[in-house]
Design a protein around this motif. Structure first.
Motif, PDB file in Angstrom:
ATOM      1  N   LEU A   3       0.827  -1.196   0.000  1.00 30.97           N
ATOM      2  CA  LEU A   3       0.000   0.000   0.000  1.00 30.97           C
ATOM      3  C   LEU A   3       0.865   1.252   0.000  1.00 30.97           C
ATOM      4  CD1 LEU A   3      -2.695  -0.958   2.669  1.00 30.97           C
ATOM      5  CD2 LEU A   3      -2.849  -1.162   0.192  1.00 30.97           C
ATOM      6  N   THR A   4       0.353   2.311  -0.641  1.00 27.45           N
ATOM      7  CA  THR A   4       1.020   3.601  -0.542  1.00 27.45           C
ATOM      8  C   THR A   4       0.749   4.176   0.846  1.00 27.45           C
ATOM      9  OG1 THR A   4      -0.875   4.872  -1.315  1.00 27.45           O
ATOM     10  CG2 THR A   4       0.593   3.970  -2.992  1.00 27.45           C
ATOM     11  N   LYS A   5       1.473   5.234   1.191  1.00 31.00           N
ATOM     12  CA  LYS A   5       1.280   5.836   2.507  1.00 31.00           C
ATOM     13  C   LYS A   5      -0.150   6.369   2.670  1.00 31.00           C
ATOM     14  CE  LYS A   5       3.224   9.187   5.757  1.00 31.00           C
ATOM     15  NZ  LYS A   5       1.890   9.664   6.202  1.00 31.00           N
ATOM     16  N   LYS A   6      -0.672   7.014   1.637  1.00 33.89           N
ATOM     17  CA  LYS A   6      -2.032   7.545   1.715  1.00 33.89           C
ATOM     18  C   LYS A   6      -3.055   6.427   1.869  1.00 33.89           C
ATOM     19  CE  LYS A   6      -1.800  12.096   1.380  1.00 33.89           C
ATOM     20  NZ  LYS A   6      -2.336  12.990   2.454  1.00 33.89           N
ATOM     21  N   GLN A   7      -2.869   5.334   1.122  1.00 31.93           N
ATOM     22  CA  GLN A   7      -3.786   4.205   1.246  1.00 31.93           C
ATOM     23  C   GLN A   7      -3.737   3.623   2.657  1.00 31.93           C
ATOM     24  OE1 GLN A   7      -2.363   1.677  -1.875  1.00 31.93           O
ATOM     25  NE2 GLN A   7      -3.220   2.950  -3.501  1.00 31.93           N
ATOM     26  N   LEU A   8      -2.524   3.490   3.187  1.00 36.10           N
ATOM     27  CA  LEU A   8      -2.373   2.954   4.538  1.00 36.10           C
ATOM     28  C   LEU A   8      -2.973   3.904   5.578  1.00 36.10           C
ATOM     29  CD1 LEU A   8      -1.180   0.633   6.209  1.00 36.10           C
ATOM     30  CD2 LEU A   8       0.949   1.940   6.352  1.00 36.10           C
ATOM     31  N   PHE A  45     -17.254  10.601   3.839  1.00 28.65           N
ATOM     32  CA  PHE A  45     -16.280  11.098   2.872  1.00 28.65           C
ATOM     33  C   PHE A  45     -15.614  12.374   3.369  1.00 28.65           C
ATOM     34  CE2 PHE A  45     -16.448   9.494  -1.717  1.00 28.65           C
ATOM     35  CZ  PHE A  45     -16.555   8.181  -1.310  1.00 28.65           C
ATOM     36  N   ASP A  46     -16.420  13.276   3.911  1.00 28.99           N
ATOM     37  CA  ASP A  46     -15.863  14.545   4.376  1.00 28.99           C
ATOM     38  C   ASP A  46     -14.854  14.321   5.501  1.00 28.99           C
ATOM     39  OD1 ASP A  46     -17.085  16.489   2.711  1.00 28.99           O
ATOM     40  OD2 ASP A  46     -18.968  16.213   3.776  1.00 28.99           O
ATOM     41  N   GLU A  47     -15.178  13.415   6.413  1.00 32.35           N
ATOM     42  CA  GLU A  47     -14.268  13.118   7.515  1.00 32.35           C
ATOM     43  C   GLU A  47     -12.976  12.483   7.002  1.00 32.35           C
ATOM     44  OE1 GLU A  47     -17.459  12.353  11.141  1.00 32.35           O
ATOM     45  OE2 GLU A  47     -17.054  10.758   9.695  1.00 32.35           O
ATOM     46  N   MET A  48     -13.086  11.609   6.031  1.00 30.02           N
ATOM     47  CA  MET A  48     -11.883  10.996   5.450  1.00 30.02           C
ATOM     48  C   MET A  48     -11.036  12.039   4.724  1.00 30.02           C
ATOM     49  SD  MET A  48     -13.097   7.232   4.032  1.00 30.02           S
ATOM     50  CE  MET A  48     -14.825   7.439   3.675  1.00 30.02           C
ATOM     51  N   LYS A  49     -11.700  12.913   3.985  1.00 31.20           N
ATOM     52  CA  LYS A  49     -10.975  13.963   3.252  1.00 31.20           C
ATOM     53  C   LYS A  49     -10.210  14.860   4.217  1.00 31.20           C
ATOM     54  CE  LYS A  49     -13.376  17.421   1.644  1.00 31.20           C
ATOM     55  NZ  LYS A  49     -12.783  18.582   2.343  1.00 31.20           N
ATOM     56  N   ASP A  50     -10.865  15.269   5.297  1.00 31.89           N
ATOM     57  CA  ASP A  50     -10.223  16.148   6.261  1.00 31.89           C
ATOM     58  C   ASP A  50      -9.082  15.443   6.987  1.00 31.89           C
ATOM     59  OD1 ASP A  50     -12.017  18.094   5.555  1.00 31.89           O
ATOM     60  OD2 ASP A  50     -13.356  17.764   7.261  1.00 31.89           O
ATOM     61  N   SER A 105     -12.967  13.204  -4.448  1.00 31.20           N
ATOM     62  CA  SER A 105     -12.609  12.296  -5.539  1.00 31.20           C
ATOM     63  C   SER A 105     -11.310  11.552  -5.223  1.00 31.20           C
ATOM     64  CB  SER A 105     -12.468  13.062  -6.858  1.00 31.20           C
ATOM     65  OG  SER A 105     -11.427  14.027  -6.783  1.00 31.20           O
ATOM     66  N   GLY A 106     -10.404  12.221  -4.507  1.00 32.24           N
ATOM     67  CA  GLY A 106      -9.174  11.551  -4.090  1.00 32.24           C
ATOM     68  C   GLY A 106      -9.456  10.421  -3.121  1.00 32.24           C
ATOM     69  N   ILE A 107     -10.438  10.610  -2.236  1.00 29.53           N
ATOM     70  CA  ILE A 107     -10.842   9.550  -1.317  1.00 29.53           C
ATOM     71  C   ILE A 107     -11.431   8.377  -2.092  1.00 29.53           C
ATOM     72  CG2 ILE A 107     -12.468   8.948   0.529  1.00 29.53           C
ATOM     73  CD1 ILE A 107     -10.079  10.552   1.491  1.00 29.53           C
ATOM     74  N   HIS A 108     -12.246   8.698  -3.097  1.00 29.15           N
ATOM     75  CA  HIS A 108     -12.846   7.640  -3.910  1.00 29.15           C
ATOM     76  C   HIS A 108     -11.768   6.776  -4.561  1.00 29.15           C
ATOM     77  CE1 HIS A 108     -14.760   5.898  -7.548  1.00 29.15           C
ATOM     78  NE2 HIS A 108     -15.765   5.723  -6.720  1.00 29.15           N
ATOM     79  N   ARG A 109     -10.718   7.398  -5.085  1.00 27.62           N
ATOM     80  CA  ARG A 109      -9.632   6.633  -5.717  1.00 27.62           C
ATOM     81  C   ARG A 109      -8.915   5.760  -4.698  1.00 27.62           C
ATOM     82  NH1 ARG A 109      -9.112  11.543  -8.643  1.00 27.62           N
ATOM     83  NH2 ARG A 109      -7.541  12.320  -7.203  1.00 27.62           N
ATOM     84  N   LEU A 110      -8.692   6.291  -3.506  1.00 26.83           N
ATOM     85  CA  LEU A 110      -8.013   5.509  -2.466  1.00 26.83           C
ATOM     86  C   LEU A 110      -8.869   4.326  -2.028  1.00 26.83           C
ATOM     87  CD1 LEU A 110      -6.549   8.389  -0.250  1.00 26.83           C
ATOM     88  CD2 LEU A 110      -5.256   6.850  -1.748  1.00 26.83           C
ATOM     89  N   ILE A 111     -10.164   4.541  -1.879  1.00 22.43           N
ATOM     90  CA  ILE A 111     -11.056   3.458  -1.470  1.00 22.43           C
ATOM     91  C   ILE A 111     -11.109   2.374  -2.547  1.00 22.43           C
ATOM     92  CG2 ILE A 111     -13.506   2.895  -1.105  1.00 22.43           C
ATOM     93  CD1 ILE A 111     -13.733   5.461   0.499  1.00 22.43           C
ATOM     94  N   THR A 112     -11.165   2.795  -3.806  1.00 23.27           N
ATOM     95  CA  THR A 112     -11.158   1.821  -4.904  1.00 23.27           C
ATOM     96  C   THR A 112      -9.883   0.989  -4.883  1.00 23.27           C
ATOM     97  OG1 THR A 112     -12.553   3.244  -6.283  1.00 23.27           O
ATOM     98  CG2 THR A 112     -11.256   1.547  -7.405  1.00 23.27           C
TER      99      THR A 112
END
Length: 234
Positions: free
Chosen positions: A2-7, A26-31, A39-46
């Motif tokens: 996993l990348t650091k952001k994914q982890l 989503f908002d809590e994850m983004k913050d 959209s960045g969260i969506h890519r990480l979750i995928t």
């Protein structure tokens, strides 16, 4: 790996589930990850789902479930390939409530499989629900109702549609020339073909040179829907 952001995201989701019993919004994850957009969260979750660390569910709000954790977070070591299995059929779930348009893309939807559709010589008209299939939300076009059909035959192979595939159809009574449609012929037979309307005639064109294009008077063909997606099982 996993990348650091994914982890970081996986760890944040895990901690929130442990604390609150539900994953963060989503908002809590983004913050938490200091990202500019959801959209960045969506890519990480995928990416996490593709690697088998989470599973997205269709029957609850914020439908994310932790499947496993990496060793760095106390998870069991893994080795080799681990396939993802989708069990079915399931009863159709209720629409999750209180979610944003971005979050809607995370949810799978259960669609009725209305029997088989001929990609070859037309077969009997579709009239019953055979079973249900889970379809990713992003596969479905906005607006309108959808259903699924199992393909029988090889007349659409050059359009990438094989025997045994499940096609996703958006209900529609009209089509543009070149659309792949479910057509009901003379109120008796249903077929999957490319649609062409010319004057008072409708041509149903195969995507396989072994099959001839069939031409009917326009009052003998009713469009039942247009192809919007395809699911293939290996």
């Amino acid at each position: 790996m996993l990348t650091k952001k994914q982890l970081d995201l996986l760890e944040f989701i895990h901690k929130r589930v442990q604390r609150d019993g539900v994953p963060p919004s989503f908002d809590e994850m983004k913050d938490a990850l200091d990202l500019r957009s959801k959209s960045g969260i969506h890519r990480l979750i995928t990416a996490l789902e593709e690697r088998g660390f989470i599973r997205r569910l269709a029957h609850r709000a914020r439908a994310i479930e932790i499947v496993k954790l990496p060793e760095s977070m106390g998870g069991a070591p893994t080795s080799g390939f681990q396939p993802r299995v989708i069990d079915g059929p399931h009863p159709s779930p209720a629409q999750p409530a209180n979610i944003s348009p971005d979050e809607v893309q995370l949810f799978a939807r259960e669609l009725p499989v209305m029997g088989k559709i001929a990609a070859g010589v037309p077969i009997e008209a579709i009239s019953h629900v055979d079973h249900h299939v889970a379809v990713p939300g992003q596969m479905l076009s906005s607006g309108g109702s959808h259903y699924a059909l199992e393909v029988k035959g090889d007349s659409m192979i050059e359009a990438g549609i094989n025997d045994g595939d499940v096609v996703i159809i958006r209900e529609s009574s009209t089509a543009d020339n070149g659309d792949i449609v479910v057509a009901l012929v003379e109120d008796q037979e249903a077929t999957l073909k490319r649609f062409h309307h010319n004057g008072t005639s409708i041509a149903l064109e195969a995507a396989n040179p072994a099959y001839e294009t069939r031409v009917f008077p326009e009052d003998k063909v009713k469009v039942q829907g247009k192809l919007v997606g395809l699911i293939r099982t290996y």
